[in-house]
Design a protein around this motif. Structure first.
Motif, short mmCIF file in Angstrom:
data_model
loop_
_atom_site.label_atom_id
_atom_site.label_comp_id
_atom_site.label_asym_id
_atom_site.label_seq_id
_atom_site.Cartn_x
_atom_site.Cartn_y
_atom_site.Cartn_z
N LEU A 152 5.92 -10.57 -1.26
CA LEU A 152 6.04 -9.11 -1.38
C LEU A 152 6.46 -8.74 -2.80
N ILE A 153 7.49 -9.41 -3.32
CA ILE A 153 7.96 -9.12 -4.67
C ILE A 153 6.88 -9.43 -5.70
N GLU A 154 6.18 -10.54 -5.54
CA GLU A 154 5.13 -10.91 -6.48
C GLU A 154 4.04 -9.85 -6.53
N LYS A 155 3.65 -9.35 -5.37
CA LYS A 155 2.60 -8.32 -5.33
C LYS A 155 3.09 -7.02 -5.95
N LEU A 156 4.33 -6.64 -5.67
CA LEU A 156 4.86 -5.40 -6.23
C LEU A 156 4.98 -5.49 -7.75
N LEU A 157 5.44 -6.64 -8.25
CA LEU A 157 5.57 -6.80 -9.69
C LEU A 157 4.20 -6.77 -10.38
N ALA A 158 3.18 -7.23 -9.69
CA ALA A 158 1.84 -7.24 -10.27
C ALA A 158 1.16 -5.88 -10.23
N LEU A 159 1.53 -5.04 -9.24
CA LEU A 159 0.79 -3.81 -9.00
C LEU A 159 1.56 -2.53 -9.29
N HIS A 160 2.89 -2.58 -9.14
CA HIS A 160 3.67 -1.34 -9.25
C HIS A 160 4.33 -1.24 -10.62
N PRO A 161 4.31 -0.07 -11.25
CA PRO A 161 4.84 0.04 -12.61
C PRO A 161 6.36 -0.02 -12.72
N CYS A 162 7.09 0.29 -11.66
CA CYS A 162 8.55 0.36 -11.75
C CYS A 162 9.18 -0.26 -10.50
N VAL A 163 9.81 -1.43 -10.66
CA VAL A 163 10.40 -2.15 -9.53
C VAL A 163 11.86 -2.47 -9.84
N VAL A 164 12.74 -2.18 -8.89
CA VAL A 164 14.16 -2.55 -8.99
C VAL A 164 14.41 -3.67 -8.00
N ASN A 201 2.98 -6.00 -14.88
CA ASN A 201 4.00 -4.99 -14.63
C ASN A 201 4.71 -4.60 -15.92
N PRO A 202 4.73 -3.30 -16.26
CA PRO A 202 5.33 -2.91 -17.54
C PRO A 202 6.86 -2.90 -17.54
N GLN A 203 7.50 -2.83 -16.39
CA GLN A 203 8.95 -2.68 -16.40
C GLN A 203 9.56 -3.05 -15.05
N ALA A 204 10.73 -3.71 -15.10
CA ALA A 204 11.50 -3.99 -13.88
C ALA A 204 12.98 -4.00 -14.25
N ILE A 205 13.82 -3.60 -13.29
CA ILE A 205 15.27 -3.64 -13.45
C ILE A 205 15.82 -4.62 -12.43
N LEU A 206 16.65 -5.55 -12.88
CA LEU A 206 17.29 -6.54 -12.02
C LEU A 206 18.78 -6.25 -11.95
N SER A 209 0.83 -1.20 0.00
CA SER A 209 0.00 0.00 0.00
C SER A 209 0.87 1.26 0.00
N PHE A 210 1.92 1.25 0.81
CA PHE A 210 2.81 2.41 0.92
C PHE A 210 3.53 2.66 -0.41
N SER A 211 3.84 1.60 -1.16
CA SER A 211 4.60 1.74 -2.41
C SER A 211 3.86 2.54 -3.46
N ARG A 212 2.53 2.60 -3.34
CA ARG A 212 1.75 3.32 -4.34
C ARG A 212 2.04 4.82 -4.35
N SER A 213 2.68 5.30 -3.29
CA SER A 213 2.99 6.73 -3.20
C SER A 213 4.27 7.10 -3.94
N PHE A 214 4.97 6.10 -4.51
CA PHE A 214 6.29 6.36 -5.07
C PHE A 214 6.37 5.92 -6.53
N ASP A 215 7.25 6.59 -7.27
CA ASP A 215 7.42 6.28 -8.69
C ASP A 215 8.19 4.99 -8.92
N VAL A 216 9.18 4.72 -8.06
CA VAL A 216 10.03 3.54 -8.20
C VAL A 216 10.18 2.87 -6.84
N VAL A 217 10.16 1.54 -6.81
CA VAL A 217 10.35 0.79 -5.58
C VAL A 217 11.59 -0.11 -5.75
#
Length: 225
Positions: free
Chosen positions: A56-68, A86-91, A31-39
């Motif tokens: 946690l990672i699975e939910k973020l990848l499904a819901l947040h547009p930008c995950v590192v 999820n449109p984009q992620a950086i590993l 929920s908190f991650s929704r306030s930020f552009d990148v997580v």
């Protein structure tokens, strides 16, 4: 959080109850991650937390547009990584983390072979992978880059965390994912090379922060038009 601020008052954190990840903190963090552009996920998390780090990672990848994803995240990720909405992620795995994640030891592979492997893993997914080594290979769906900055003095703890922060910061400021990963790799290594000239190998990751200030003041990389 109080311990972190005692060490560095500049850190802005969001504390939660308890010492470990659990189902409740996962809900709060998502929920908190929704306030930020990148997580950015994975840094500073102990390996015994992977039980809850995976969902946690699975939910973020499904819901947040930008995950590192970095560090301990690779102990919780499935291989290969299947992207959904999820449109984009950086590993950001180094070669050891990459082996733990994929089961593939790339240390004997030449640069071109590493690049081909990363492109195969990425497939049609909107992934960018920075495979960190003495020559890092950054690959996306359409582009690839080999970074030549950096030196063996950076093979110490927390240098990867600085790189992760730079990558996330560049991405959050409007760069594309591939450009953010490539520029962060170059700058992180270049600052390490500058420190080597000043201190030989007697420098630590926090010294990079001072170099960021010096580069921002003196280098056209940071100059606006």
């Amino acid at each position: 959080m109080q311990a972190c601020n005692a060490f560095c008052p500049d850190i802005i954190g969001h504390p939660w109850k308890g010492k470990d990840l659990n189902a409740s903190t996962i809900r709060d963090l998502v929920s908190f991650s929704r306030s930020f552009d990148v997580v950015l996920v994975g840094n500073g998390i102990e390996k015994n937390q992977t039980r809850y780090l995976r969902p946690l990672i699975e939910k973020l990848l499904a819901l947040h547009p930008c995950v590192v994803l970095d560090a301990t995240a690779f102990d919780a990720l499935d291989f290969p990584l299947h992207m959904k909405s999820n449109p984009q992620a950086i590993l950001l795995p180094h070669v050891g983390e990459f082996k733990r994640w994929s089961g593939i030891d790339v240390r004997k592979l030449k640069i071109n072979a590493r690049m081909k492997l990363l492109r195969k893993i990425i497939g049609k997914n909107n992934l960018v992978i920075n495979l960190k080594d003495w020559q890092s290979v950054i690959a996306g769906k359409n582009f690839a880059y080999v970074n030549h900055t950096g030196n063996p003095g950076m093979a110490k703890g927390r240098f990867g965390d600085v790189l992760a922060g730079l990558t996330s910061g560049f991405w959050a400021q409007g760069m594309g994912a591939f450009d953010a990963a490539s520029c962060a790799a170059w700058l992180n290594g270049k600052m390490g090379d500058t420190l080597k000239e000043k201190k030989w190998y007697g420098y630590i990751a926090s010294d990079l922060l001072d170099e960021i200030k010096n580069w921002k003041s003196n280098h056209p990389f940071f100059k606006s038009e």
